[in-house]
Design a protein around this motif. Structure first.
Motif, PDB file in Angstrom:
ATOM      1  N   MET A 121       0.809  -1.230   0.000  1.00  0.00           N
ATOM      2  CA  MET A 121       0.000   0.000   0.000  1.00  0.00           C
ATOM      3  C   MET A 121       0.842   1.280   0.000  1.00  0.00           C
ATOM      4  O   MET A 121       0.369   2.320  -0.424  1.00  0.00           O
ATOM      5  CB  MET A 121      -0.954   0.013   1.201  1.00  0.00           C
ATOM      6  CG  MET A 121      -0.261   0.035   2.536  1.00  0.00           C
ATOM      7  SD  MET A 121      -1.480  -0.124   3.862  1.00  0.00           S
ATOM      8  CE  MET A 121      -0.410  -0.255   5.296  1.00  0.00           C
ATOM      9  N   TYR A 122       2.093   1.179   0.417  1.00  0.00           N
ATOM     10  CA  TYR A 122       2.948   2.386   0.496  1.00  0.00           C
ATOM     11  C   TYR A 122       3.354   2.897  -0.892  1.00  0.00           C
ATOM     12  O   TYR A 122       3.586   4.068  -1.076  1.00  0.00           O
ATOM     13  CB  TYR A 122       4.204   2.101   1.309  1.00  0.00           C
ATOM     14  CG  TYR A 122       3.937   1.368   2.601  1.00  0.00           C
ATOM     15  CD1 TYR A 122       3.413   2.047   3.697  1.00  0.00           C
ATOM     16  CD2 TYR A 122       4.189   0.011   2.716  1.00  0.00           C
ATOM     17  CE1 TYR A 122       3.145   1.380   4.880  1.00  0.00           C
ATOM     18  CE2 TYR A 122       3.932  -0.670   3.898  1.00  0.00           C
ATOM     19  CZ  TYR A 122       3.403   0.018   4.967  1.00  0.00           C
ATOM     20  OH  TYR A 122       3.139  -0.656   6.122  1.00  0.00           O
ATOM     21  N   TRP A 123       3.495   1.972  -1.856  1.00  0.00           N
ATOM     22  CA  TRP A 123       4.021   2.376  -3.162  1.00  0.00           C
ATOM     23  C   TRP A 123       3.141   1.967  -4.358  1.00  0.00           C
ATOM     24  O   TRP A 123       3.410   2.367  -5.480  1.00  0.00           O
ATOM     25  CB  TRP A 123       5.434   1.825  -3.369  1.00  0.00           C
ATOM     26  CG  TRP A 123       5.556   0.353  -3.044  1.00  0.00           C
ATOM     27  CD1 TRP A 123       6.059  -0.174  -1.881  1.00  0.00           C
ATOM     28  CD2 TRP A 123       5.149  -0.771  -3.843  1.00  0.00           C
ATOM     29  NE1 TRP A 123       5.983  -1.550  -1.909  1.00  0.00           N
ATOM     30  CE2 TRP A 123       5.434  -1.940  -3.103  1.00  0.00           C
ATOM     31  CE3 TRP A 123       4.568  -0.897  -5.108  1.00  0.00           C
ATOM     32  CZ2 TRP A 123       5.153  -3.227  -3.582  1.00  0.00           C
ATOM     33  CZ3 TRP A 123       4.285  -2.175  -5.593  1.00  0.00           C
ATOM     34  CH2 TRP A 123       4.581  -3.324  -4.827  1.00  0.00           C
ATOM     35  N   ALA A 124       2.100   1.173  -4.113  1.00  0.00           N
ATOM     36  CA  ALA A 124       1.311   0.649  -5.248  1.00  0.00           C
ATOM     37  C   ALA A 124       0.724   1.767  -6.098  1.00  0.00           C
ATOM     38  O   ALA A 124       0.682   1.679  -7.327  1.00  0.00           O
ATOM     39  CB  ALA A 124       0.206  -0.271  -4.731  1.00  0.00           C
ATOM     40  N   GLU A 125       0.291   2.865  -5.445  1.00  0.00           N
ATOM     41  CA  GLU A 125      -0.305   3.962  -6.206  1.00  0.00           C
ATOM     42  C   GLU A 125       0.713   4.637  -7.134  1.00  0.00           C
ATOM     43  O   GLU A 125       0.350   5.107  -8.217  1.00  0.00           O
ATOM     44  CB  GLU A 125      -0.953   4.984  -5.269  1.00  0.00           C
ATOM     45  CG  GLU A 125      -1.889   5.923  -6.015  1.00  0.00           C
ATOM     46  CD  GLU A 125      -2.653   6.878  -5.111  1.00  0.00           C
ATOM     47  OE1 GLU A 125      -3.150   6.426  -4.051  1.00  0.00           O
ATOM     48  OE2 GLU A 125      -2.726   8.067  -5.459  1.00  0.00           O
ATOM     49  N   ASP A 126       1.983   4.674  -6.716  1.00  0.00           N
ATOM     50  CA  ASP A 126       3.026   5.210  -7.613  1.00  0.00           C
ATOM     51  C   ASP A 126       3.061   4.407  -8.904  1.00  0.00           C
ATOM     52  O   ASP A 126       3.204   4.954  -9.990  1.00  0.00           O
ATOM     53  CB  ASP A 126       4.421   5.106  -6.978  1.00  0.00           C
ATOM     54  CG  ASP A 126       4.548   5.982  -5.746  1.00  0.00           C
ATOM     55  OD1 ASP A 126       3.717   6.888  -5.588  1.00  0.00           O
ATOM     56  OD2 ASP A 126       5.475   5.735  -4.950  1.00  0.00           O
ATOM     57  N   ARG A 127       2.933   3.092  -8.780  1.00  0.00           N
ATOM     58  CA  ARG A 127       3.040   2.221  -9.949  1.00  0.00           C
ATOM     59  C   ARG A 127       1.858   2.378 -10.901  1.00  0.00           C
ATOM     60  O   ARG A 127       2.027   2.400 -12.110  1.00  0.00           O
ATOM     61  CB  ARG A 127       3.067   0.741  -9.520  1.00  0.00           C
ATOM     62  CG  ARG A 127       4.274   0.317  -8.729  1.00  0.00           C
ATOM     63  CD  ARG A 127       5.472   0.086  -9.632  1.00  0.00           C
ATOM     64  NE  ARG A 127       6.581  -0.405  -8.822  1.00  0.00           N
ATOM     65  CZ  ARG A 127       7.322   0.356  -8.023  1.00  0.00           C
ATOM     66  NH1 ARG A 127       7.095   1.659  -7.952  1.00  0.00           N
ATOM     67  NH2 ARG A 127       8.293  -0.176  -7.299  1.00  0.00           N
ATOM     68  N   ILE A 128       0.647   2.448 -10.341  1.00  0.00           N
ATOM     69  CA  ILE A 128      -0.534   2.333 -11.215  1.00  0.00           C
ATOM     70  C   ILE A 128      -1.483   3.530 -11.160  1.00  0.00           C
ATOM     71  O   ILE A 128      -2.439   3.581 -11.920  1.00  0.00           O
ATOM     72  CB  ILE A 128      -1.320   1.024 -10.927  1.00  0.00           C
ATOM     73  CG1 ILE A 128      -1.843   0.990  -9.495  1.00  0.00           C
ATOM     74  CG2 ILE A 128      -0.448  -0.193 -11.197  1.00  0.00           C
ATOM     75  CD1 ILE A 128      -2.730  -0.216  -9.207  1.00  0.00           C
ATOM     76  N   GLY A 129      -1.211   4.502 -10.289  1.00  0.00           N
ATOM     77  CA  GLY A 129      -2.053   5.700 -10.256  1.00  0.00           C
ATOM     78  C   GLY A 129      -3.359   5.485  -9.513  1.00  0.00           C
ATOM     79  O   GLY A 129      -3.767   4.364  -9.233  1.00  0.00           O
ATOM     80  N   LYS A 130      -3.997   6.621  -9.209  1.00  0.00           N
ATOM     81  CA  LYS A 130      -5.177   6.632  -8.356  1.00  0.00           C
ATOM     82  C   LYS A 130      -6.344   5.827  -8.925  1.00  0.00           C
ATOM     83  O   LYS A 130      -6.996   5.060  -8.212  1.00  0.00           O
ATOM     84  CB  LYS A 130      -5.627   8.091  -8.191  1.00  0.00           C
ATOM     85  CG  LYS A 130      -6.104   8.387  -6.792  1.00  0.00           C
ATOM     86  CD  LYS A 130      -6.504   9.850  -6.651  1.00  0.00           C
ATOM     87  CE  LYS A 130      -7.023  10.061  -5.247  1.00  0.00           C
ATOM     88  NZ  LYS A 130      -6.206  10.829  -4.376  1.00  0.00           N
TER      89      LYS A 130
END
Ligand SMILES: [Zn+2]
Length: 542
Positions: A407-416
């Motif tokens: 959860m700390y970095w997943a949004e960096d990879r795939i966006g909101k």
């Protein structure tokens, strides 16, 4: 008066004769039996490895007797836990290496190596996860101390990122080189040198200079037994090993036959070579009380962390990068077609939304209208919105601690936007009506109570984030316990023999230190196992 007395004794004998003799009785417990209605029971009786009665303490005491009675003193009991996706054999092999994570100095690394070797006495010491950034002296170590401690035993220990290896002189010798005679240049790698001699540190491609021996049969057996011991201590009584080769499956079977391996294993056969697929399809399902070989593990794509998961659109943090399927798309259709024509189940690792879409389409094409094949998608991690309804006929097998690890970095990879369909366990459960839960250990920790916490509260062990991560996709405690027991059993076609504490099923159960269904949320990770029973036999106690 005497007559009445004799009559009383006589009738007592009759009553006690009426009581059936059993192997084990458990009374005064708070048992979640995980039946259809999710009911509780106080007591149960076990004979020949199976539950033969479940009810109130009074019922059981009136009808059964045993030399072994456990007064559970209101402790909580749940069915034996199932990890629906793990690497049990992998965990065992890992135990044959030294774990160096968390060492605070090079000297501490050496201490761990000494302690390990004292216990294992291996002919070649391998270790992993040292990180000089955790040490006081943040420089790469050199091999002198290793040479002094282990002059004749090769030592090769990997850095935490897997990109550096520290070896001693004996390991160099084993590989056919010495610290003064070594290749000048290694493309894509580096040999660290000091005063014209190797320091023992090898980077990237240079690590290929070191040839370590294959694990021996003895180490494999040792590994399986150690993995079993760890798993029992966490209440697991069935493990779904996600990808095994024939030789390992046969080793597991032989250890189970002689009784040294008691763990029940759902062995997914690795579908990474055609010969192995053909072999098992020709042989047909293999089923004993402890082993079930009736599924294939297919490798769909990579992982999100290393941007290997196959995405429909580019990664958000790397332009024009989409990850990739492991095989050509047609290969999945070919494998699926062959498995669909057999009795076997297909379980595909799919993390990215593109891999998931492709596997859904492939499953649909080959299964046509067959409804009950229970084919699984393992991980089902990023799902595009339109695909959720396609899980109506595909069983999702997920690992809730992946959500709280990523959860700390997943949004960096795939966006909101794409995050809305990521780790979306509630949506998946709503589509299929069941969900199987696991850990993927040793990638994550073995502890199923961390899974329980991650699924229900979606927080890490520091209670971050305070309100939970994407809580709209949390599961209830009841659903979570079902996912770790009866639904996992269903995912293995084993719901008639395990997954709940009901008459006729294997007597697999776990006594817990606290009531996991009622304890305050943030106390869930503190749940521990008091004892584990498999087939009515105590296999672990604190
Ligand atoms: Zn896995």
């Amino acid at each position: 008066m005497k007559k009445i007395y004799i009559l009383l004794i006589f009738s007592l004998i009759i009553i006690s004769c009426k009581k059936e003799k059993v192997d084990l009785i458990v009374i005064n417990s708070n048992t979640y039996i995980v039946n259809e209605k999710f009911e509780n029971a106080e007591a149960f009786a076990i004979k020949d490895g199976k539950f033969i009665a479940v009810g109130t303490t009074e019922d059981i005491e009136d009808n059964y007797k045993s030399k072994n009675t456990i007064d559970a003193k209101e402790q909580t009991i749940v069915p034996g836990l199932i990890d629906a996706h793990c690497h049990f054999f992998g965990l065992g092999l890992e135990q044959q290496n030294v774990e160096l994570r968390g060492t605070n100095s090079y000297d501490e690394v050496l201490e761990r190596l000494i302690a390990f070797q004292k216990e294992k006495k291996t002919s070649y010491i391998q270790g992993r996860n040292w990180d000089q950034n955790d040490w006081e002296v943040k420089e790469f170590p050199t091999k002198e101390k290793l040479d002094k401690l282990f002059p004749n035993t090769p030592v090769a220990i990997r850095r935490v990122d897997g990109h550096a290896l520290l070896v001693n002189e004996a390991a160099l010798k084993y590989a056919g080189i010495t610290s003064t005679t070594f290749p000048n240049k290694i493309p894509g790698g580096e040999i660290i040198i000091k005063n014209g001699k190797m320091t023992g540190v090898l980077i990237d491609a240079a690590m290929g200079l070191i040839k370590s021996p294959k694990t021996s049969k003895q180490q494999e057996i040792q590994g399986l037994l150690e993995a079993q011991k760890i798993s029992f201590s966490y209440g697991l009584t069935t493990v779904d090993d996600a990808g095994l080769d024939r030789s390992t499956i046969e080793l597991i079977d032989s250890l189970q036959q002689v009784g040294s391996l008691k763990m029940r294993v759902y062995a997914m056969v690795s579908a990474d070579n055609q010969e192995q697929i053909d072999y098992y399809i020709n042989k047909g399902i293999i089923k004993t009380d402890r082993l079930n070989v009736r599924s294939f593990k297919v490798y769909g794509d990579g992982a999100l962390g290393s941007r290997g998961a196959a995405m429909r659109k580019s990664y958000s943090d790397r332009e024009n990068h989409f990850g990739a399927l492991i095989y050509a798309p047609e290969r999945y259709q070919e494998i699926a077609k062959q498995i669909a024509a057999s009795e076997f189940q297909m379980n595909t690792h799919a993390i990215g939304d593109s891999a998931n879409t492709w596997m859904i389409k492939t499953y649909k094409e080959v299964l046509k209208d067959q409804k009950n094949r229970r084919w699984r998608i393992e991980h089902a991690q990023v799902i595009t919105k339109e695909d959720f309804r396609n899980f109506e006929n595909i069983l999702p097998s997920v690992q809730p601690t992946h959500a709280t690890s990523d959860m700390y970095w997943a949004e960096d990879r795939i966006g909101k936007d794409r995050m809305k369909g990521a780790y979306a366990y509630r949506n998946l459960l709503n589509s299929y009506g069941k969900i199987a839960l696991g850990t993927d250990f040793p990638v994550e920790q073995v502890n199923p109570f961390l899974t329980f916490y991650a699924a229900t509260y979606r927080r890490d062990l520091n209670n971050y984030p305070a309100n939970g991560f994407q809580m709209e996709n949390s599961l209830s405690r009841e659903e979570t316990l079902r996912g770790m027991t009866i639904w996992a059993a269903f995912a293995n076609f084993e719901e008639a023999e395990k997954g709940s504490i009901e008459v006729g099923k294997f007597a697999d159960f776990v006594i817990l230190n606290q009531d996991i269904m009622k304890i305050e949320g943030n106390k869930i990770p503190k749940t521990t196992v008091v004892s584990t029973y498999l087939n009515g036999e105590k296999v672990y106690s604190k």
